[in-house]
Scaffold this motif. Structure first.
Motif, PDB file in Angstrom:
ATOM      1  N   LEU A 316      20.658  31.351  53.109  1.00 32.63           N
ATOM      2  CA  LEU A 316      21.260  30.070  53.498  1.00 32.63           C
ATOM      3  C   LEU A 316      20.683  29.573  54.822  1.00 32.63           C
ATOM      4  O   LEU A 316      20.364  28.386  54.977  1.00 32.63           O
ATOM      5  CB  LEU A 316      22.778  30.214  53.613  1.00 32.63           C
ATOM      6  N   MET A 317      20.547  30.474  55.788  1.00 30.30           N
ATOM      7  CA  MET A 317      19.992  30.070  57.084  1.00 30.30           C
ATOM      8  C   MET A 317      18.531  29.638  56.948  1.00 30.30           C
ATOM      9  O   MET A 317      18.082  28.693  57.611  1.00 30.30           O
ATOM     10  CB  MET A 317      20.107  31.216  58.082  1.00 30.30           C
ATOM     11  N   LEU A 318      17.796  30.326  56.071  1.00 31.12           N
ATOM     12  CA  LEU A 318      16.404  29.951  55.834  1.00 31.12           C
ATOM     13  C   LEU A 318      16.324  28.558  55.209  1.00 31.12           C
ATOM     14  O   LEU A 318      15.519  27.718  55.621  1.00 31.12           O
ATOM     15  CB  LEU A 318      15.737  30.983  54.921  1.00 31.12           C
ATOM     16  N   LEU A 319      17.170  28.299  54.221  1.00 27.33           N
ATOM     17  CA  LEU A 319      17.184  26.987  53.568  1.00 27.33           C
ATOM     18  C   LEU A 319      17.607  25.883  54.535  1.00 27.33           C
ATOM     19  O   LEU A 319      17.061  24.776  54.504  1.00 27.33           O
ATOM     20  CB  LEU A 319      18.119  27.021  52.356  1.00 27.33           C
ATOM     21  N   TYR A 320      18.588  26.206  55.382  1.00 25.65           N
ATOM     22  CA  TYR A 320      19.043  25.190  56.341  1.00 25.65           C
ATOM     23  C   TYR A 320      17.932  24.844  57.330  1.00 25.65           C
ATOM     24  O   TYR A 320      17.734  23.686  57.685  1.00 25.65           O
ATOM     25  CB  TYR A 320      20.274  25.702  57.088  1.00 25.65           C
ATOM     26  N   LYS A 321      17.206  25.860  57.784  1.00 32.00           N
ATOM     27  CA  LYS A 321      16.081  25.626  58.694  1.00 32.00           C
ATOM     28  C   LYS A 321      15.049  24.707  58.035  1.00 32.00           C
ATOM     29  O   LYS A 321      14.562  23.755  58.654  1.00 32.00           O
ATOM     30  CB  LYS A 321      15.450  26.960  59.081  1.00 32.00           C
ATOM     31  N   GLU A 322      14.706  24.979  56.778  1.00 30.83           N
ATOM     32  CA  GLU A 322      13.735  24.142  56.075  1.00 30.83           C
ATOM     33  C   GLU A 322      14.261  22.726  55.886  1.00 30.83           C
ATOM     34  O   GLU A 322      13.508  21.750  55.992  1.00 30.83           O
ATOM     35  CB  GLU A 322      13.398  24.770  54.720  1.00 30.83           C
ATOM     36  N   LEU A 323      15.569  22.601  55.626  1.00 33.03           N
ATOM     37  CA  LEU A 323      16.179  21.278  55.454  1.00 33.03           C
ATOM     38  C   LEU A 323      16.072  20.452  56.734  1.00 33.03           C
ATOM     39  O   LEU A 323      15.705  19.271  56.704  1.00 33.03           O
ATOM     40  CB  LEU A 323      17.645  21.437  55.044  1.00 33.03           C
ATOM     41  N   VAL A 324      16.360  21.078  57.869  1.00 40.83           N
ATOM     42  CA  VAL A 324      16.296  20.385  59.145  1.00 40.83           C
ATOM     43  C   VAL A 324      14.865  19.974  59.470  1.00 40.83           C
ATOM     44  O   VAL A 324      14.617  18.850  59.937  1.00 40.83           O
ATOM     45  CB  VAL A 324      16.866  21.280  60.269  1.00 40.83           C
ATOM     46  N   GLU A 325      13.922  20.853  59.210  1.00 40.94           N
ATOM     47  CA  GLU A 325      12.524  20.532  59.513  1.00 40.94           C
ATOM     48  C   GLU A 325      11.996  19.409  58.623  1.00 40.94           C
ATOM     49  O   GLU A 325      11.248  18.541  59.086  1.00 40.94           O
ATOM     50  CB  GLU A 325      11.674  21.796  59.353  1.00 40.94           C
ATOM     51  N   LYS A 326      12.361  19.400  57.340  1.00 40.15           N
ATOM     52  CA  LYS A 326      11.938  18.323  56.445  1.00 40.15           C
ATOM     53  C   LYS A 326      12.549  16.990  56.873  1.00 40.15           C
ATOM     54  O   LYS A 326      11.908  15.941  56.808  1.00 40.15           O
ATOM     55  CB  LYS A 326      12.335  18.654  55.008  1.00 40.15           C
ATOM     56  N   ARG A 327      13.808  17.034  57.315  1.00 42.25           N
ATOM     57  CA  ARG A 327      14.475  15.810  57.772  1.00 42.25           C
ATOM     58  C   ARG A 327      13.781  15.253  59.016  1.00 42.25           C
ATOM     59  O   ARG A 327      13.569  14.048  59.134  1.00 42.25           O
ATOM     60  CB  ARG A 327      15.934  16.121  58.073  1.00 42.25           C
TER      61      ARG A 327
END
Length: 351
Positions: A316-327
């Motif tokens: 979950l933390m890995l996915l959230y990090k990727e989500l923030v970076e893509k945003r």
């Protein structure tokens, strides 16, 4: 720790920069930029609490050395959220459960399933699958416990609270599930003090008390490098609820003071009518927003074994990090070469 974007990383600012852009400051005003006056935080009759001797009258600002590079500042927003896998219902045990669907005990304590869950009763349960002794006061207290805790998930509790508030405001009789602040007494013991094993123990912790952390640091060691290398501030939402009479909090931990003492936390903007406004540079609620995002996974996480839980939270933390970076990339908020050119610039005012 490698993350960086224009939301959390800004060019270093000095008070002179903001004044040159049209900002005005009142040195005696310690309120928060963009926040309305908080009448509930006047603290009438509460004596002012002086800051510890190790702190000055206000945070010291490093002067701009002519010809030096501008530099940059970063703000890391921290908050605690304790959302672990459930642990054994026995108060002295923190072991994983045997059954994460509806279990209460770790393997070594499974024998307690046959004992009344109200401590220190110690008598056998009245039937297979029951959790209390065959006593109407015990069984009745357990029924009321279930009525309060078992039917609602965390999001469900939030919905009920909002609905009850709306119904109370409109003077409408309540329907559906309701929340009660207290459990009933049992044999003279207050409901909130009843020790039981009816449910595996979850815990939640939110920490937004930077002013008391700073007070502790400076009291223990007035020369601590933390005081000068890192500025501890309270996020804007929690700051409103802190005592206005607390000088240390109001002056040293203000998230965006209107007196110009923390120019790195302030930006200047011009509205459609050409008027100049000071605004907050950083979103201090980002940690709360992450916690809210995590709440959506709470129900699933609570049913997982300790091993599956650890793996899922890591993912979950890995996915959230990727989500923030893509945003950030989509909104052109990543730290491009142009930003670093400004960091190295020796211009007097930011471009």
């Amino acid at each position: 720790m490698e993350h960086g974007c224009t939301r959390c990383t800004h060019l270093k600012r000095y008070t002179a920069d903001l004044v040159a852009q049209g900002a005005t400051f009142d040195e005696n005003d310690n309120t928060v930029v963009d926040s309305p006056p908080n009448e509930e935080n006047v603290n009438v009759g509460v004596p002012e609490a002086d800051a510890p001797p190790g702190l000055g009258a206000r945070p010291k600002q490093q002067p701009r050395v002519p010809g030096s590079a501008r530099g940059y500042v970063r703000l890391a927003v921290m908050d605690g959220k304790k959302l672990p896998h459930r642990i054994c219902a026995v108060s002295i045990c923190e072991g994983p459960l045997v059954n994460y669907k509806n279990g209460r005990f770790r393997k070594d304590h499974l024998d307690m399933r046959s004992i009344c869950g109200i401590i220190p009763c110690g008598r056998a349960v009245h039937s297979d699958g029951a959790v209390t002794y065959d006593d109407e006061s015990h069984k009745g207290w357990h029924r009321k416990y279930l009525n309060r805790f078992s039917r609602l998930s965390f999001p469900g509790v939030q919905r009920v609270i909002r609905r009850q508030a709306d119904q109370n405001e409109a003077h409408i009789p309540q329907t559906g599930p309701s929340l009660h602040s207290e459990l009933p007494e049992l044999n003279g013991t207050a409901g909130g003090n009843i020790v039981h094993t009816f449910r595996a123990r979850p815990s939640f912790l939110a920490y937004d008390d930077a002013c008391n952390l700073l007070r502790h640091i400076v009291t223990q060691n007035p020369n601590s490098s933390w005081i000068y290398s890192t500025k501890l501030i309270v996020d804007a939402w929690h700051y409103i609820g802190h005592q206005a009479a607390d000088i240390l909090c109001r002056i040293w931990c203000n998230p965006a003071p209107t007196n110009g003492s923390q120019p790195d936390l302030i930006s200047v903007s011009i509205d459609d009518n050409g008027r100049t406004h000071t605004t907050r540079s950083f979103n201090t609620e980002t940690a709360e927003q992450l916690n809210t995002w995590l709440n959506g996974y709470e129900a699933k996480l609570r049913q997982m074994s300790d091993v599956n839980y650890d793996f899922s939270v890591h993912v979950l933390m890995l996915l959230y990090k990727e989500l923030v970076e893509k945003r950030a990339e989509k909104k052109n908020e990543d730290l491009a070469e142009e930003f670093w050119d400004k960091v190295e610039s020796t211009d007097q005012f930011p471009m």
